[in-house]
Write a protein that holds these residues in place. Sequence first.
Motif, PDB file in Angstrom:
ATOM      1  N   ALA A 168       0.814  -1.221   0.000  1.00 53.47           N
ATOM      2  CA  ALA A 168       0.000   0.000   0.000  1.00 53.47           C
ATOM      3  C   ALA A 168       0.845   1.267   0.000  1.00 53.47           C
ATOM      4  CB  ALA A 168      -0.938   0.010   1.208  1.00 53.47           C
ATOM      5  N   ASN A 169       2.128   1.134   0.304  1.00 49.63           N
ATOM      6  CA  ASN A 169       3.010   2.296   0.272  1.00 49.63           C
ATOM      7  C   ASN A 169       3.375   2.699  -1.149  1.00 49.63           C
ATOM      8  OD1 ASN A 169       3.681   2.731   3.231  1.00 49.63           O
ATOM      9  ND2 ASN A 169       4.197   0.585   3.007  1.00 49.63           N
ATOM     10  N   SER A 170       3.199   1.802  -2.107  1.00 48.50           N
ATOM     11  CA  SER A 170       3.591   2.085  -3.491  1.00 48.50           C
ATOM     12  C   SER A 170       2.432   1.929  -4.472  1.00 48.50           C
ATOM     13  CB  SER A 170       4.745   1.160  -3.908  1.00 48.50           C
ATOM     14  OG  SER A 170       4.380  -0.197  -3.754  1.00 48.50           O
ATOM     15  N   ALA A 171       1.203   1.942  -3.980  1.00 52.55           N
ATOM     16  CA  ALA A 171       0.023   1.834  -4.837  1.00 52.55           C
ATOM     17  C   ALA A 171      -1.081   2.694  -4.236  1.00 52.55           C
ATOM     18  CB  ALA A 171      -0.425   0.376  -4.954  1.00 52.55           C
ATOM     19  N   ASN A 172      -2.193   2.803  -4.952  1.00 54.57           N
ATOM     20  CA  ASN A 172      -3.323   3.543  -4.397  1.00 54.57           C
ATOM     21  C   ASN A 172      -4.585   2.702  -4.514  1.00 54.57           C
ATOM     22  OD1 ASN A 172      -4.619   4.077  -7.037  1.00 54.57           O
ATOM     23  ND2 ASN A 172      -2.894   5.482  -7.362  1.00 54.57           N
ATOM     24  N   ALA A 173      -5.624   3.133  -3.854  1.00 53.40           N
ATOM     25  CA  ALA A 173      -6.855   2.360  -3.774  1.00 53.40           C
ATOM     26  C   ALA A 173      -7.479   2.159  -5.154  1.00 53.40           C
ATOM     27  CB  ALA A 173      -7.844   3.040  -2.837  1.00 53.40           C
ATOM     28  N   LYS A 174      -7.392   3.162  -5.998  1.00 52.35           N
ATOM     29  CA  LYS A 174      -7.983   3.062  -7.332  1.00 52.35           C
ATOM     30  C   LYS A 174      -7.311   1.964  -8.144  1.00 52.35           C
ATOM     31  CE  LYS A 174      -9.329   5.948 -11.278  1.00 52.35           C
ATOM     32  NZ  LYS A 174      -9.268   7.320 -11.855  1.00 52.35           N
TER      33      LYS A 174
ATOM     34  N   ARG B   4      -0.390  -5.622   1.629  1.00 52.72           N
ATOM     35  CA  ARG B   4       0.365  -5.340   2.856  1.00 52.72           C
ATOM     36  C   ARG B   4       0.166  -3.883   3.278  1.00 52.72           C
ATOM     37  NH1 ARG B   4       1.588 -10.403   4.650  1.00 52.72           N
ATOM     38  NH2 ARG B   4       2.524 -11.656   2.982  1.00 52.72           N
ATOM     39  N   ASP B   5       0.211  -3.643   4.579  1.00 49.23           N
ATOM     40  CA  ASP B   5       0.055  -2.280   5.128  1.00 49.23           C
ATOM     41  C   ASP B   5      -1.193  -1.605   4.585  1.00 49.23           C
ATOM     42  OD1 ASP B   5       2.435  -2.381   6.646  1.00 49.23           O
ATOM     43  OD2 ASP B   5       3.621  -1.901   4.875  1.00 49.23           O
TER      44      ASP B   5
END
Length: 238
Positions: free
Chosen positions: A63-69, A90-91
């Motif tokens: 989740a630190n290198s991606a977004n919800a969309k 993760r995270d």
Amino acid sequence: MAAKKSDEISFEELESSIRQKRFKPLYYFFGEEDYSIDGLTKLIIKNSLDEGTKSFNLDVIDANSANAKELVALASSYPMTSDRRVIIVRDVNRFFMSETNREIMQRYFQNPSLTTIMVMVGNKPDGRTAVMKTLKENGIFLEFKSLYDNQIPAWITKHVDDFGKKISGEGAELLAQYVGNSMREIHNELEKLSIYVANKSTIDEQDVNALIGVSKVYNVFALQKSIGEKNISKSMII
């Protein structure tokens, strides 16, 4: 262990449902015992994907290198030459930090893809929020707590089967005293013990003593710590 509420599922019940290939589209795992979280995540992957198509249908997202969309777009896509796609996040808490991301995640949780299994791992969230309530309605929300000290020997006795060995009651008790309630550390010690005893079928107290060694745990610092914790029984053993 405290009794679970009527709408909760236990680790054992969840493990059984996964082995029977009865999956939910959403899983949210959190808690102190990361060894059990890792083990259950691997079990989901093993029982839901074929080895031949796993590389096409397994995604691990940080989740630190991606977004919800981006996550929702991936989760909404069809699997390739397989019945299911599995996404490990993760995270995942980072996706709930902004209102925009929460809204995106909640919309997906309301109508998750039935061909995607999304396993989310993160910190303990506020279960009263709308997005978590929606997740609970359509998925599994489970906290992984450390075992109590009196549960450890039984867990050792069961887990040693994974190495094709058995362990005596005295051996399990001693190992529990040495290592504590970290399942990951216990697993590592059992792995070493199974190699140490070689063709011997049962690990006993002498094996635990010989390999791990009293000096590893039972020293003056351990004694001071147990006294400070007012753990009378452990202090007497040391």
